[in-house]
Enzyme design. Structure first.
Site, short mmCIF file in Angstrom:
data_model
loop_
_atom_site.label_atom_id
_atom_site.label_comp_id
_atom_site.label_asym_id
_atom_site.label_seq_id
_atom_site.Cartn_x
_atom_site.Cartn_y
_atom_site.Cartn_z
N ALA A 119 0.84 -1.21 0.00
CA ALA A 119 0.00 0.00 0.00
C ALA A 119 0.87 1.25 0.00
O ALA A 119 1.17 1.82 1.05
CB ALA A 119 -0.95 0.00 1.19
N ARG A 269 -3.28 -18.89 -41.76
CA ARG A 269 -4.45 -18.14 -42.24
C ARG A 269 -4.27 -17.80 -43.72
O ARG A 269 -3.30 -17.14 -44.10
CB ARG A 269 -4.60 -16.85 -41.43
N GLY A 343 -7.01 -9.72 -36.63
CA GLY A 343 -8.28 -9.18 -37.08
C GLY A 343 -9.35 -9.24 -36.01
O GLY A 343 -9.07 -9.37 -34.81
N GLU A 367 3.98 0.43 -10.39
CA GLU A 367 5.37 0.35 -9.93
C GLU A 367 6.26 1.35 -10.64
O GLU A 367 7.43 1.09 -10.93
CB GLU A 367 5.91 -1.08 -10.06
N SER A 370 5.95 4.67 -17.09
CA SER A 370 7.06 4.76 -18.04
C SER A 370 7.78 6.10 -17.97
O SER A 370 9.00 6.18 -18.10
CB SER A 370 6.54 4.53 -19.47
#
Length: 406
Positions: A119, A269, A343, A367, A370
């Site tokens: 915390a 695919r 897709g 944490e 960036s």
């Protein structure tokens, strides 16, 4: 376990990671799927305890922790997160707690019976941890900041706390006032049943539990301190310096899962008279995804190795920040492009990539966002540059003195 040698894992490490990926897929993922999003999954925690993985968090070096988190993330992100949150919440107890605190709480954490939480963040102090406002007011005779003979009363709020409000205890950081900013913060172990402590869950994008806590004169005493008064920020940073590279490992695990799914999909695919992988635009994008993932993986491992070599080295914070920054940003890139190449199917609820798309966003924030990691990196680079300049000036002055004396 054979140590990482720079560019490749040892055979036993590779085999261990493969076993972890299989365990995550075969045993842990079914438990995760039965859990309720946004709630602590206690059966999943118990399974992690039974497998000895929670205990391993407290005995592993940084590299082994990264391999553990990366492998679990590949097969079951919920299991990885549950393990990481236990470590994050309880590691300060292991490192800075008293014998009585460790004996009381850590066996349950290792077994998956006791839920821990870290915390630190507040509504007005997320990335700026030195701006904490949760106040620890001395009671029982005064004695100045942090010197209440009878203990303290915690008053204020915490927010964005993983495992809240369902944790059994919290590692709480509060302002005791020994100095300004980070110098006046102390760490406390606060059981969830303390009077005046309440909380509520927050409905978040990612599926793991996050909540807010309210402290209304919560009593804590000297026996609840983790470390010394006024040294709580060091307790927090010791924990974050270890766990930041492994946040990167979590991200690498997700990126590798997304990459493997994409290679399999684009190889099979059919479209435009062939398979997707025959299209140069697709093949080049997959190659970029693979290259970035590998670069992130190696940087994470290097940061972990630096921590294991010397956790107190001044280079550790910079390396940890670089690892978390690159890995989390890379995972976002890889998962996003994996969705694009799959897709519309990847946007359906229950698809691996739909799940990863929701999971991958948060690590760029928690944490240390960036932007914070970039600030740490730049600060350390300029600190090193100043030290080199000062050393050069001192050497030149010494040489000038020697010439004068001659």
């Amino acid at each position: 376990m054979t140590r990482f040698t720079g560019f490749a894992l040892g055979t036993d490490q590779e085999e261990w990671c493969a076993r972890l990926r299989a365990l995550a897929a075969e045993r842990l993922r079914p438990l995760a799927e039965k859990g309720e999003p946004g709630r602590v999954n206690r059966p999943l925690l118990a399974a992690l305890g039974e497998e000895g993985l929670l205990g391993r968090v407290f005995t592993s070096g940084a590299l082994e922790l990264c391999l553990l988190r990366e492998s679990l993330a590949y097969g079951c992100t919920e299991a990885e997160t549950a393990l990481a949150l236990q470590g994050l919440g309880a590691y300060p107890v292991l490192r800075s707690g008293s014998d009585a605190q460790r004996e009381r709480w850590l066996p349950g954490v290792r077994a998956g019976r006791t839920v821990a939480a870290f915390a630190l963040s507040e509504p007005g102090a997320g990335s700026d941890a030195g701006a904490l406002a949760l106040e620890a007011v001395p009671e029982g005779g005064g004695g100045g900041p942090g010197r209440g003979k009878g203990g303290w009363r915690l008053s204020g709020e915490k927010c964005w706390i993983s495992n809240a409000p369902e944790a059994d205890f919290y590692t709480v950081f509060a302002r005791t006032g020994e100095g300004p900013g980070a110098k006046g913060v102390s760490a406390f172990l606060v059981p969830a049943d303390r009077p005046g402590l309440s909380g509520e869950p927050l409905d978040m994008l990612s599926p793991h539990p996050i909540g807010a806590l309210a402290f209304d004169g919560v009593p804590v005493g000297p026996a609840d301190l983790l470390g010394e008064p006024g040294r709580g920020f060091r307790v927090a940073m010791d924990t974050l310096n270890l766990f930041r590279p492994s946040v990167g490992a979590f991200a690498v695990g997700m990126a590798r899962a997304a990459l493997d799914a994409t290679v399999a999909h684009t190889a099979a695919r059919t479209a435009f008279g062939g398979v997707l992988g025959d299209l140069q635009a697709v093949a080049h994008r997959v190659a970029e995804m693979a290259t970035r993932t590998e670069a992130a993986r190696l940087l994470v491992y290097a940061a972990a190795e630096a921590y294991d070599a010397d956790a107190r080295s001044p280079q550790v914070p910079r390396r940890a920040a670089m690892a978390k920054l690159l890995a989390t940003e890379t995972a976002q890139y890889v998962v996003d492009h994996a969705v694009q190449l799959h897709g519309a199917a990847a946007l359906r609820r229950g698809h691996l990539l739909e799940h990863l798309y929701r999971e991958v966003r948060a690590p760029r924030i928690y944490e240390g966002a960036s932007e914070v990691q970039r600030t740490i990196i730049a600060k350390e680079l300029y600190r090193e540059a100043r030290e080199m300049q000062e050393a050069q000036e001192a050497q030149e002055a010494q040489e000038a003195q020697e010439v004068g004396e001659a």
